[in-house]
Design a protein around this motif. Structure first.
Motif, PDB file in Angstrom:
ATOM      1  N   LEU A 100      16.142  22.995  -9.430  1.00 35.03           N
ATOM      2  CA  LEU A 100      16.091  23.632 -10.478  1.00 35.03           C
ATOM      3  C   LEU A 100      16.292  22.560 -11.683  1.00 35.03           C
ATOM      4  CD1 LEU A 100      16.296  25.982 -12.281  1.00 35.03           C
ATOM      5  CD2 LEU A 100      18.936  25.944 -12.092  1.00 35.03           C
ATOM      6  N   GLU A 101      16.953  21.570 -11.758  1.00 37.07           N
ATOM      7  CA  GLU A 101      16.903  20.321 -12.889  1.00 37.07           C
ATOM      8  C   GLU A 101      15.768  19.767 -12.790  1.00 37.07           C
ATOM      9  OE1 GLU A 101      19.602  16.515 -13.852  1.00 37.07           O
ATOM     10  OE2 GLU A 101      20.251  17.968 -12.381  1.00 37.07           O
ATOM     11  N   LYS A 153      20.993  32.181 -12.625  1.00 34.81           N
ATOM     12  CA  LYS A 153      21.939  33.191 -12.988  1.00 34.81           C
ATOM     13  C   LYS A 153      23.210  32.476 -13.231  1.00 34.81           C
ATOM     14  CE  LYS A 153      20.074  37.491 -11.045  1.00 34.81           C
ATOM     15  NZ  LYS A 153      20.180  38.630 -10.133  1.00 34.81           N
ATOM     16  N   ILE A 154      23.781  31.608 -12.349  1.00 31.94           N
ATOM     17  CA  ILE A 154      25.167  31.145 -12.601  1.00 31.94           C
ATOM     18  C   ILE A 154      25.136  30.035 -13.775  1.00 31.94           C
ATOM     19  CG2 ILE A 154      26.698  29.485 -11.695  1.00 31.94           C
ATOM     20  CD1 ILE A 154      25.729  30.657  -8.940  1.00 31.94           C
ATOM     21  N   LYS A 155      24.202  29.344 -14.152  1.00 28.51           N
ATOM     22  CA  LYS A 155      24.178  28.387 -15.168  1.00 28.51           C
ATOM     23  C   LYS A 155      24.083  29.346 -16.376  1.00 28.51           C
ATOM     24  CE  LYS A 155      22.199  24.487 -12.928  1.00 28.51           C
ATOM     25  NZ  LYS A 155      23.137  23.489 -13.281  1.00 28.51           N
ATOM     26  N   ALA A 156      23.304  30.406 -16.438  1.00 26.23           N
ATOM     27  CA  ALA A 156      23.108  31.261 -17.453  1.00 26.23           C
ATOM     28  C   ALA A 156      24.059  32.394 -17.751  1.00 26.23           C
ATOM     29  CB  ALA A 156      21.609  32.221 -17.635  1.00 26.23           C
ATOM     30  N   ASN A 157      25.197  32.233 -16.813  1.00 33.45           N
ATOM     31  CA  ASN A 157      26.321  33.432 -16.850  1.00 33.45           C
ATOM     32  C   ASN A 157      25.891  34.916 -17.067  1.00 33.45           C
ATOM     33  OD1 ASN A 157      28.405  31.396 -17.671  1.00 33.45           O
ATOM     34  ND2 ASN A 157      27.887  31.195 -19.557  1.00 33.45           N
ATOM     35  N   LEU A 158      25.232  34.894 -15.944  1.00 34.86           N
ATOM     36  CA  LEU A 158      24.482  36.271 -15.618  1.00 34.86           C
ATOM     37  C   LEU A 158      25.113  36.710 -14.351  1.00 34.86           C
ATOM     38  CD1 LEU A 158      20.660  36.065 -16.380  1.00 34.86           C
ATOM     39  CD2 LEU A 158      22.571  36.709 -17.728  1.00 34.86           C
ATOM     40  N   GLY A 169      20.015  35.680 -20.607  1.00 34.67           N
ATOM     41  CA  GLY A 169      21.062  34.994 -20.743  1.00 34.67           C
ATOM     42  C   GLY A 169      20.448  33.542 -21.468  1.00 34.67           C
ATOM     43  N   ARG A 170      21.539  32.370 -21.474  1.00 34.01           N
ATOM     44  CA  ARG A 170      21.001  31.337 -22.049  1.00 34.01           C
ATOM     45  C   ARG A 170      21.583  30.225 -21.271  1.00 34.01           C
ATOM     46  NH1 ARG A 170      19.018  31.329 -27.408  1.00 34.01           N
ATOM     47  NH2 ARG A 170      18.695  29.641 -28.399  1.00 34.01           N
ATOM     48  N   ILE A 171      20.838  28.976 -21.039  1.00 41.00           N
ATOM     49  CA  ILE A 171      21.467  27.676 -20.532  1.00 41.00           C
ATOM     50  C   ILE A 171      21.210  26.766 -21.557  1.00 41.00           C
ATOM     51  CG2 ILE A 171      21.168  26.113 -18.731  1.00 41.00           C
ATOM     52  CD1 ILE A 171      19.471  28.342 -16.972  1.00 41.00           C
ATOM     53  N   TYR A 172      22.437  25.932 -21.618  1.00 44.56           N
ATOM     54  CA  TYR A 172      22.507  24.589 -22.518  1.00 44.56           C
ATOM     55  C   TYR A 172      22.150  23.567 -21.583  1.00 44.56           C
ATOM     56  CZ  TYR A 172      23.613  21.109 -25.991  1.00 44.56           C
ATOM     57  OH  TYR A 172      23.632  19.973 -26.748  1.00 44.56           O
ATOM     58  N   PHE A 173      21.010  23.050 -21.518  1.00 38.70           N
ATOM     59  CA  PHE A 173      20.692  21.932 -20.596  1.00 38.70           C
ATOM     60  C   PHE A 173      20.707  20.547 -20.941  1.00 38.70           C
ATOM     61  CE2 PHE A 173      17.524  19.437 -18.194  1.00 38.70           C
ATOM     62  CZ  PHE A 173      17.860  19.885 -16.877  1.00 38.70           C
ATOM     63  N   VAL A 174      21.693  19.657 -20.374  1.00 41.62           N
ATOM     64  CA  VAL A 174      21.627  18.180 -20.969  1.00 41.62           C
ATOM     65  C   VAL A 174      21.443  17.546 -19.721  1.00 41.62           C
ATOM     66  CG1 VAL A 174      23.501  16.419 -21.476  1.00 41.62           C
ATOM     67  CG2 VAL A 174      23.770  19.124 -22.189  1.00 41.62           C
ATOM     68  N   PHE A 180      18.684  20.543 -24.646  1.00 44.84           N
ATOM     69  CA  PHE A 180      17.778  21.814 -25.439  1.00 44.84           C
ATOM     70  C   PHE A 180      18.605  22.826 -24.760  1.00 44.84           C
ATOM     71  CE2 PHE A 180      15.552  19.547 -22.184  1.00 44.84           C
ATOM     72  CZ  PHE A 180      15.182  20.662 -21.165  1.00 44.84           C
ATOM     73  N   ASP A 181      18.350  24.079 -25.403  1.00 46.91           N
ATOM     74  CA  ASP A 181      18.571  25.282 -25.139  1.00 46.91           C
ATOM     75  C   ASP A 181      17.605  25.926 -24.314  1.00 46.91           C
ATOM     76  OD1 ASP A 181      21.237  25.407 -25.902  1.00 46.91           O
ATOM     77  OD2 ASP A 181      20.739  26.600 -27.465  1.00 46.91           O
ATOM     78  N   ILE A 182      17.882  26.835 -23.171  1.00 55.98           N
ATOM     79  CA  ILE A 182      16.796  27.440 -22.262  1.00 55.98           C
ATOM     80  C   ILE A 182      17.099  29.179 -22.503  1.00 55.98           C
ATOM     81  CG2 ILE A 182      15.771  27.807 -20.236  1.00 55.98           C
ATOM     82  CD1 ILE A 182      16.776  24.977 -19.636  1.00 55.98           C
ATOM     83  N   ARG A 183      16.325  29.781 -22.777  1.00 54.75           N
ATOM     84  CA  ARG A 183      16.435  31.283 -22.862  1.00 54.75           C
ATOM     85  C   ARG A 183      15.844  31.663 -21.531  1.00 54.75           C
ATOM     86  NH1 ARG A 183      13.056  35.310 -26.545  1.00 54.75           N
ATOM     87  NH2 ARG A 183      11.443  34.825 -24.875  1.00 54.75           N
TER      88      ARG A 183
END
Length: 478
Positions: A100-101, A153-158, A169-174, A180-183
């Motif tokens: 995924l990363e 889903k886990i990364k996006a708190n779903l 949901g939303r993922i803050y990716f580092v 950057f943010d991911i919708r």
């Protein structure tokens, strides 16, 4: 054997971009004991065979092709951006733990706007959107698909247990490639959940309104419209037409120490220091209309609404403009003037619109033909839409071919074409009296339509007829 330009995606994805470019190879076939490749004839050696056999732990056979053929295949299948960060995506033909990363980093490195992860009856696939077009990048085995969706889903708190209802949901990716943010949007489909990841939060400080595609007169009218202390600026166009980019180029100009700017967006696509940005959250009741009602108590000078979607939001936007605020927003219509009838359909009285609309704008994004490989041909007028006619003397046009510079798409980059209508006293009177045919007034005032702007790009050799065809279909003449 099959030439290297017809390799199935499940074979192509068996190696990384880094491996493909390093050895100048394209995979062609994999069996339980043998891995077959096409290789650049100039890179062939016994040492390469030995290295590949150690790397893949199988017997390797190489078929030589010319450098031209191999380089073309490499440019199409393994974009250079992939090789900067991605290492191994597959372990023993299984998805690696960090897959995924890797796909997010890959999408970011090749400037993709969206990642589509889709499930079918026996398999899944991953596509990425570049320059407005989707490109297939990977196939997934059916058994690997659920675990990938659960990780997202886990990364996006779903809710990973909820598979029947849509979720957002939303993922803050580092990562090393940036922050950057991911919708995240999850949609239940017939054969499983489809996920779309939109890469967001680009820094708006680098956006320059002079580079977006406005013609000189259009830019003059637009800048004049946004200088007014109150009123509504509306930008229309389909999803992905660059409306938000235009809005942020505008906010960058208006962003001053003495000005209070508030925005409500879904999603927040750009960040700009000095403005107050609010993320829409419908699930807890934070809608455009509710945020706008609160904004009016926050002593704003300028308000940016991500989109006018319904009657309540439209009424609130007009009210904000009437009480001395400058309101910027987007709306989904086919033309600049179509925004007026759309707002009237939403229940906004024409007499209120006529006194609040400063400027109405329509835009589309046009792909630019690659300057490195395009060719020129004599123009046949039959290539234009049947109902379109032009008085311009266009004799030649560009043909998109494809080369390594454009990954053999024939196009490189995009530019916006605009239709900018300043609402003066004459247009305001037409709105008030429900007169919607303004074609003659546009000609008299020499206001350029989107078809005019698209034809300019065609005449200047910047794009192709195929790319502007849909815009010309909606115009009878220029």
């Amino acid at each position: 054997m099959t030439p290297p330009l017809n390799i199935p995606i499940d074979i192509r994805q068996l190696i990384t971009s880094e491996q493909a470019w390093h050895y100048s190879i394209i995979p062609s076939k994999l069996t339980s004991t043998t891995f077959e490749f096409f290789i650049d004839e100039n890179n062939y050696s016994d040492n390469v065979v030995e290295e590949l056999e150690v790397l893949f732990e199988k017997r390797v056979t190489l078929t030589k092709y010319s450098s031209e053929v191999i380089n073309k295949a490499l440019s199409i299948y393994y974009r250079r951006g992939d090789a900067k960060h991605a290492k191994s995506k597959w372990i023993n033909n299984k998805i690696s733990d960090d897959f995924l990363e890797k796909i997010i980093i890959e999408a970011h490195s090749i400037n993709s706007s969206d990642i589509h992860i889709e499930s079918f009856e026996d398999s899944g696939r991953i596509r990425m959107r570049n320059d407005g077009k989707l490109i297939e990048r990977y196939h997934l085995k059916k058994e690997d698909y659920p675990s990938l969706i659960n990780k997202i889903k886990i990364k996006a708190n779903l809710d990973i247990a909820e598979k029947r209802l849509p979720q957002d949901g939303r993922i803050y990716f580092v990562s090393q490639s940036g922050k950057f943010d991911i919708r995240v949007s999850v949609l239940p489909t017939l054969h499983g959940e489809k996920v779309v990841l939109r890469l967001l939060s680009k820094d708006a400080t680098s956006i320059d309104i002079n580079d977006l595609g406005f013609q000189p007169k259009q830019l003059e009218d637009y800048l004049e419209g946004i200088k007014k202390p109150h009123g509504i600026i509306l930008i229309s166009g389909p999803t992905g037409s660059g409306k938000t980019t235009t809005l942020y180029a505008t906010l960058k100009i208006l962003n001053k120490e003495e000005t209070n700017i508030l925005t409500i967006e879904d999603p927040i696509e750009y960040t700009l220091e000095g403005i107050n940005q609010v993320q829409l959250k419908e699930n807890i009741g934070l809608s455009f209309a509710k945020a706008l009602r609160t904004f009016l108590r926050q002593d704003p000078d300028i308000i940016m609404l991500g989109e006018i979607r319904d009657n309540e939001t439209a009424q609130m936007a007009v009210r904000a403009a009437l009480t001395g605020h400058l309101v910027l927003s987007t709306i989904h219509t086919n033309s600049a003037w179509g925004t007026i009838s759309r707002l009237i359909d939403m229940g906004v009285p024409p007499f209120l619109l006529s006194s609040t609309i400063n400027l109405t704008v329509a835009q589309r994004l046009i792909r630019l033909v690659c300057p490195h490989c395009c060719t020129e041909e004599k123009l046949n007028l039959s290539l234009f839409p049947k109902n379109f006619s032009t008085h311009r003397n266009i004799t030649v046009h560009k043909i998109a071919k494809g080369c390594p510079e454009c990954y053999y798409t024939g196009y490189k980059g995009r530019k916006a074409v605009y239709e900018v209508i300043p609402v003066d006293s004459e247009f305001a009177a037409k709105i008030k009296s429900n007169q919607f045919d303004i074609s003659e007034s546009l000609k008299q005032k020499q206001i350029r339509t989107m078809a005019d702007s698209a034809l300019d790009l065609l005449m200047n050799g910047k794009t192709t007829i195929e790319e502007i065809y849909s815009i010309l279909m909606h115009a009878t003449n220029d």
